[in-house]
Design an enzyme around this catalytic site. Structure first.
Site, PDB file in Angstrom:
ATOM      1  N   GLY A   1      -3.558   0.805  -1.972  1.00  0.00           N
ATOM      2  CA  GLY A   1      -4.643   0.308  -2.650  1.00  0.00           C
ATOM      3  C   GLY A   1      -5.730   0.682  -1.778  1.00  0.00           C
ATOM      4  O   GLY A   1      -5.886   0.830  -0.130  1.00  0.00           O
ATOM      5  N   GLN A   2      -7.043   0.642  -2.419  1.00  0.00           N
ATOM      6  CA  GLN A   2      -7.931   1.104  -1.272  1.00  0.00           C
ATOM      7  C   GLN A   2      -8.808  -0.276  -1.610  1.00  0.00           C
ATOM      8  O   GLN A   2      -9.558  -0.208  -2.760  1.00  0.00           O
ATOM      9  CB  GLN A   2      -8.582   1.913  -1.482  1.00  0.00           C
ATOM     10  CG  GLN A   2      -9.171   2.650  -0.150  1.00  0.00           C
ATOM     11  CD  GLN A   2      -9.235   3.613   0.061  1.00  0.00           C
ATOM     12  OE1 GLN A   2      -8.276   4.511  -0.325  1.00  0.00           O
ATOM     13  NE2 GLN A   2      -9.248   4.592   1.417  1.00  0.00           N
ATOM     14  N   GLY A   3     -10.285  -1.326  -1.236  1.00  0.00           N
ATOM     15  CA  GLY A   3     -11.154  -1.710  -1.575  1.00  0.00           C
ATOM     16  C   GLY A   3     -12.373  -1.668  -0.348  1.00  0.00           C
ATOM     17  O   GLY A   3     -12.362  -0.592   0.623  1.00  0.00           O
ATOM     18  N   GLY A   4     -13.072  -2.699  -0.977  1.00  0.00           N
ATOM     19  CA  GLY A   4     -14.716  -2.951   0.134  1.00  0.00           C
ATOM     20  C   GLY A   4     -13.967  -3.241   1.194  1.00  0.00           C
ATOM     21  O   GLY A   4     -14.281  -2.987   2.390  1.00  0.00           O
TER      22      GLY A   4
ATOM     23  N   GLY B   1     -11.445  -3.062   2.767  1.00  0.00           N
ATOM     24  CA  GLY B   1      -9.899  -2.148   3.668  1.00  0.00           C
ATOM     25  C   GLY B   1      -8.729  -1.656   3.123  1.00  0.00           C
ATOM     26  O   GLY B   1      -9.191  -1.489   1.373  1.00  0.00           O
ATOM     27  N   ILE B   2      -7.897  -1.096   3.654  1.00  0.00           N
ATOM     28  CA  ILE B   2      -7.118   0.035   2.889  1.00  0.00           C
ATOM     29  C   ILE B   2      -6.232  -1.031   3.364  1.00  0.00           C
ATOM     30  O   ILE B   2      -5.690  -1.228   4.045  1.00  0.00           O
ATOM     31  CB  ILE B   2      -7.196   1.321   3.369  1.00  0.00           C
ATOM     32  CG1 ILE B   2      -8.006   2.076   3.627  1.00  0.00           C
ATOM     33  CG2 ILE B   2      -5.992   2.193   3.246  1.00  0.00           C
ATOM     34  CD1 ILE B   2      -8.444   2.903   4.349  1.00  0.00           C
ATOM     35  N   VAL B   3      -4.962  -1.089   1.861  1.00  0.00           N
ATOM     36  CA  VAL B   3      -3.520  -1.673   2.076  1.00  0.00           C
ATOM     37  C   VAL B   3      -2.609  -0.455   2.180  1.00  0.00           C
ATOM     38  O   VAL B   3      -2.772   0.765   1.292  1.00  0.00           O
ATOM     39  CB  VAL B   3      -3.714  -2.455   0.671  1.00  0.00           C
ATOM     40  CG1 VAL B   3      -1.817  -3.452   0.498  1.00  0.00           C
ATOM     41  CG2 VAL B   3      -4.744  -3.404   0.681  1.00  0.00           C
TER      42      VAL B   3
ATOM     43  N   LYS C   1      -2.930  -4.810   5.774  1.00  0.00           N
ATOM     44  CA  LYS C   1      -3.605  -4.683   5.182  1.00  0.00           C
ATOM     45  C   LYS C   1      -5.229  -4.258   6.008  1.00  0.00           C
ATOM     46  O   LYS C   1      -5.166  -4.829   7.014  1.00  0.00           O
ATOM     47  CB  LYS C   1      -4.669  -5.918   4.352  1.00  0.00           C
ATOM     48  CG  LYS C   1      -6.184  -5.722   3.617  1.00  0.00           C
ATOM     49  CD  LYS C   1      -7.084  -6.449   2.416  1.00  0.00           C
ATOM     50  CE  LYS C   1      -7.986  -5.948   1.842  1.00  0.00           C
ATOM     51  NZ  LYS C   1      -8.030  -6.594   0.785  1.00  0.00           N
TER      52      LYS C   1
ATOM     53  N   ASP D   1     -13.643 -14.002  -3.839  1.00  0.00           N
ATOM     54  CA  ASP D   1     -14.573 -12.965  -4.585  1.00  0.00           C
ATOM     55  C   ASP D   1     -12.718 -12.634  -5.182  1.00  0.00           C
ATOM     56  O   ASP D   1     -11.645 -11.500  -5.351  1.00  0.00           O
ATOM     57  CB  ASP D   1     -13.494 -11.865  -3.180  1.00  0.00           C
ATOM     58  CG  ASP D   1     -13.792  -9.971  -3.841  1.00  0.00           C
ATOM     59  OD1 ASP D   1     -14.045 -10.367  -5.028  1.00  0.00           O
ATOM     60  OD2 ASP D   1     -13.146  -9.824  -3.396  1.00  0.00           O
TER      61      ASP D   1
END
Ligand SMILES: *[C@@H]1O[C@H](CO)[C@@H](O)[C@H](O)[C@H]1NC(C)=O
Ligand SMILES: *[C@@H]1O[C@H](CO)[C@@H](O)[C@H](O)[C@H]1NC(C)=O
Ligand SMILES: *[C@@H]1O[C@H](CO)[C@@H](O)[C@H](O)[C@H]1NC(C)=O
Ligand SMILES: *[C@@H]1O[C@H](CO)[C@@H](O)[C@H](O)[C@H]1NC(C)=O
Ligand SMILES: *[C@@H]1O[C@H](CO)[C@@H](O)[C@H](O)[C@H]1NC(C)=O
Length: 823
Positions: free
Chosen positions: A513-516, A518-520, A534, A634
């Protein structure tokens, strides 16, 4: 926006006119026709095309294979081959020819000149015949003299695909059977391991076999759908009509397309998966409307004789025994092998003329295998009961046909065994014969019953718990042993070295997973346990966030709730900030509610309601239940993870705080919440309160029910409010949710009421003014108790995308956060 729409329309028009005009144009050129006449032939490269252009017959090579086969496919999708003539005898050359022989049969020659016949149609002799590819995809051989008698047709020799108008089953006069056989592989159409057959003994039931072993049953036909697959009645509403025939001449199953319905096919894949596919013209792809087996309980006889499978149970206890039965081999059951089934606790008492036995109703099930059952559709259910009482070999009975409502009609009587029983939504009732003492719950025997029916599973559960506890203690021990414990926090801190070891040095292949924020990464501990790691983006962490990290982790670690994702450990070394969580194999909510139809189908109405309740509970706990007051900040479907039994676990609580300043400076407003989920006061003024979470929850609730995203392009909220206001909430519901099918029946109204109430609560949560939104604890009360009052929501505002100020850079950060899951 307008431009894009026009573009789509244009493409549609072009495609549309292509299919209208093309076949005729070809026909005029005489290059393509739908009929092969005597004296003519079709060589490799030539085709027959059905009159309406839907189907094409010709030579093809599947996948990477170089071999040549004669087949029929959908013209729009040449990969969708629905029939193959020479499955067992491919041609090695491209000189193949399909012709009509002097004997009036279709022959496939290899073109070698030696007249080698690779395949033939085996029809009776006729002097002059022609073969025509019909609009239904059937290749039909008829007498060319105008007789309508069909001499041979491809529909009588199915491959792996059931098209509208085809049949599975048996012709009782001729003994001919129709069944589907999978390909050996995507590159090889020769008959593979899986066969899909209509079981014509007992009640018609579609069964999947693998090399002679029964794998998956759709359940007996109950007049409206196959008992194990009630959702079919929902997704087929505008698509197809099932046709099941039980007559002295034929027992068969098939279906026909409804007028105007898109192209559809049902196929048995080489992997043993059965799919209902529907052509979506706009995306030019096949959508999966149904896929079976769906879950562990679809595996044939998973829980053995007299066992009952519950797919919603925790993974350790899918199998249970029917009331009045206990595991034949408790030791094997404890090892999760339930195939030995269950045995009766108290013998039946049934003599020559009298019996004291009675019946227990097992509700909501896919009826057991009826292969050896006796069926009488001509009697009532009451007569069925009497017949069962009178015959000591009768173990259970049920209605054979549920049309007409009430308890249904007709009679199925099981005498051999109760096999392959599972719970399904809108399942049927099975009346199970039990000794009198097993039914007598009212008096002193209650304890006996408890002991026999419940004690066995309980002792198994206790054994499991003790085992789990032992494993857990060992793990905990390991962590605290291997990792220096930080006394300031209740969650261990791990050193970076260990985190790197678990994630292959943060390798790209471990990213899930990748998001605002961080990267998981998916990681594995030395003991084999899977974790989600994370790694927070260093560049976007605020200075304060970096400094406060340990304190915030401490807060997160104290938050323990069944609906919150558990923080296992953290790492803070140099500028690295890493959070370690439980790994959730079912990933996140968005994948299901916004996924393809197969995934959507996995979350039925009950499951979705359960998920909504779970999220509400988790957020209420964050707000008020933990002794702290934590704002999630969030909340959105990618942050709602699902455990093995689809219980929601909220992730990322508290993380957003590390990325935002608590006191926003008006000149430098930092907004992190993803658009669509941000409340108006936060999006506009940066005001972050508990009511912002309530707003996000309302959006998540409405998205979960509707399967539609609330985004900048499409605002779900006013749409939902309008449907609710007009009393049309059912149109809001995701069409992929299995509905109770009796449209006027009590189930339906009850569900509609429940849905309307739920939507109303969701709308109340997304009110523009924060003070008009209920507190989260009130939301939980409204969801759980019908007696608690729900105010009338106003139409939610214009806010929701269109009239917002341009997104700031920091918001765009949130916008990319769609895959910010920890799965
Ligand atoms: C196929 O038809 C063509 C012309 O119609 C003919 O020349 C050829 O011999 C035929 N082939 C076979 C195998 O009948
Ligand atoms: C194709 O080739 C294979 C082996 O190369 C052979 O066994 C088979 O008989 C051939 N098939 C035909 C139709 O010539
Ligand atoms: C059943 O009844 C018949 C006569 O009514 C008797 O001859 C027979 O022995 C009985 N059988 C049993 C098993 O009781
Ligand atoms: C039906 O009877 C046959 C023969 O006794 C047996 O092998 C089979 O397992 C039975 N099937 C079911 C579903 O009870
Ligand atoms: C009981 O039911 C079985 C199975 O339907 C049947 O074979 C048997 O003849 C019945 N016995 C009586 C006494 O009716």
């Amino acid at each position: 926006m307008a431009k894009a729409t026009t573009g789509i329309c244009l493409v549609d028009v072009i495609l549309f006119s292509f299919f209208l005009v093309a076949p005729r144009a070809f026909a005029a050129a005489a290059a393509v026709t739908d009929t092969l006449r005597g004296g003519r032939n079709i060589t490799d490269g030539e085709t027959l095309v059905s009159a309406d252009g839907t189907f094409t017959l010709g030579f093809f090579s599947p996948g990477v294979s170089a071999k040549r086969y004669l087949g029929i496919w959908f013209t729009v999708s040449p990969d969708a081959v629905c029939w193959v003539a020479n499955r067992d005898s491919p041609l090695n050359v491209t000189s193949g020819v399909l012709a009509i022989s002097d004997a009036g049969i279709l022959v496939l020659l290899d073109g070698s000149g030696g007249g080698h016949v690779a395949w033939s149609s085996n029809s009776p002799y006729a002097a002059s015949v022609e073969a025509r590819l019909s609009n239904s995809g059937n290749l039909v051989v008829r007498d060319a003299s105008g007789s309508t008698t069909t001499l041979w047709q491809s529909f009588d020799h199915p491959s792996n695909t059931l098209l509208p108008g085809m049949k599975m089953g048996k012709n009782l006069w001729t003994g001919a059977e129709w069944d589907l056989t999978s390909w050996r592989s995507p590159d090889d159409p020769s008959p593979g391991a899986y066969r899909r057959v209509l079981d014509t003994s007992g009640i018609p039931d579609v069964v999947l076999w693998q090399d002679g072993v029964e794998r998956y049953r759709s359940g007996p036909w109950n007049g409206r759908w196959f008992s194990g697959n009630p959702e079919a009645a929902t997704y087929t509403t505008n698509l197809i009509t099932f046709q099941v025939t039980v007559s002295p001449g034929e027992i068969s199953y098939g279906y026909v397309s409804k007028p105007g319905a898109p192209l559809t096919r049902s196929v048995v894949l080489d992997t043993g998966v059965v799919k209902r596919l529907v052509w979506e013209a706009t995306s030019r792809t096949w959508q999966t409307y149904f896929q079976g087996p769906r879950d562990v309980c679809d595996a044939y006889a998973k829980c053995g004789a007299f066992g009952l499978c519950d797919a919603n149970a925790p993974s350790t206890s899918f199998c249970g025994c029917l009331r009045g039965f206990s595991p034949t081999s408790p030791a094997a059951w404890a090892m999760k092998d339930a195939s030995g089934g269950c045995r009766r606790n108290v013998p039946l008492r049934c003599g020559n003329t009298t019996t004291t036995d009675g019946f227990a109703l097992v509700q909501g099930v896919k009826l057991p295998d009826t292969h050896n059952a006796s069926v009488d559709t001509g009697i009532t259910v009451e007569e069925c009961r009497a017949r069962c009482v009178a015959n000591c070999s009768c173990l259970a009975y049920a209605a054979a046909d549920i049309r007409g409502g009430g308890g249904g009609s007709g009679c199925v009587i099981w005498t051999g065994g109760i096999v392959d029983l599972r719970y399904v939504d809108q399942g049927q009732g099975l009346f199970l014969r039990l000794a009198e003492s097993e039914l007598d719950e009212g008096r002193s025997r209650k304890f006996m019953l408890w002991k026999t029916v419940i004690a066995a599973p309980i002792s198994a559960t206790i054994i499991m718990l003790v085992l789990l506890l032992a494993i857990w203690c060992r793990r905990k021990h390991k962590i605290s042993e291997g990792i220096p414990h930080n006394p300031a926090t209740t969650v261990p801190s791990v050193d970076l070295q260990k985190v790197k070891a678990a994630t292959g040095n943060f390798s790209q292949s471990h990213v899930i997973g990748q998001g605002g924020f961080g990267i998981v990464y998916k990681g594995q501990l030395p003991d084999g346990r899977m974790i989600a790691v994370k790694r927070l983006h260093q560049s976007t962490l605020t200075k304060k966030g970096k400094k406060d990290f340990t304190r915030e982790v401490e807060v997160m670690a104290r938050l323990r709730h069944g609906n919150l994702l558990r923080l296992l450990a953290y790492c803070s070394e140099g500028s690295e900030r890493v959070l370690i969580y439980d790994y959730m194999s079912n990933r996140s909510l968005d994948l299901y509610i916004f996924g393809d139809s197969g995934l959507r189908l996995m979350l039925n109405w009950r499951k979705r309601l359960g998920i909504i309740h779970g999220i509400a509970n988790g957020i209420a706990y964050l707000h008020e239940g933990s002794g702290e007051c934590v704002i999630h900040r969030d909340l959105k479907p990618p942050n709602v993870l699902l455990d093995d039994s689809f219980r929601p676990k909220i992730a990322d609580f508290g993380t957003a705080k590390l990325f935002t300043a608590d006191q926003p400076e008006p000149s430098n407003l930092t907004v992190v919440v993803s658009p669509g989920y941000a409340s108006p006061e936060y999006a506009w003024r940066g005001e972050m309160t508990l009511k912002c979470d309530v707003y996000s929850f309302g959006v998540v609730l409405l998205e979960t029910l509707s399967g539609q995203r609330n985004g900048p392009m499409y605002s779900l909220l006013p749409h939902a409010w309008e449907l609710w206001e007009q009393g049309r909430v059912m149109s809001l519901l995701d069409a992929m949710i299995g509905l109770p099918l009796s449209v006027s029946g009590p189930d339906h109204t009850e569900m509609e009421d429940e849905l309307a109430r739920c939507v109303q609560i969701g709308l109340l949560c997304v009110q523009d003014a924060p003070e008009e939104r209920p507190a989260m604890s009130a939301v939980v009360a409204m969801l759980t108790s019908k007696s608690s009052r729900v105010d009338r929501p106003k139409r939610p505002g214009v806010h929701g995308g269109r009239s917002r100020p341009p997104l700031r850079e920091s918001e765009l950060l949130g916008a990319t956060d769609i895959d910010d899951d920890l799965t």
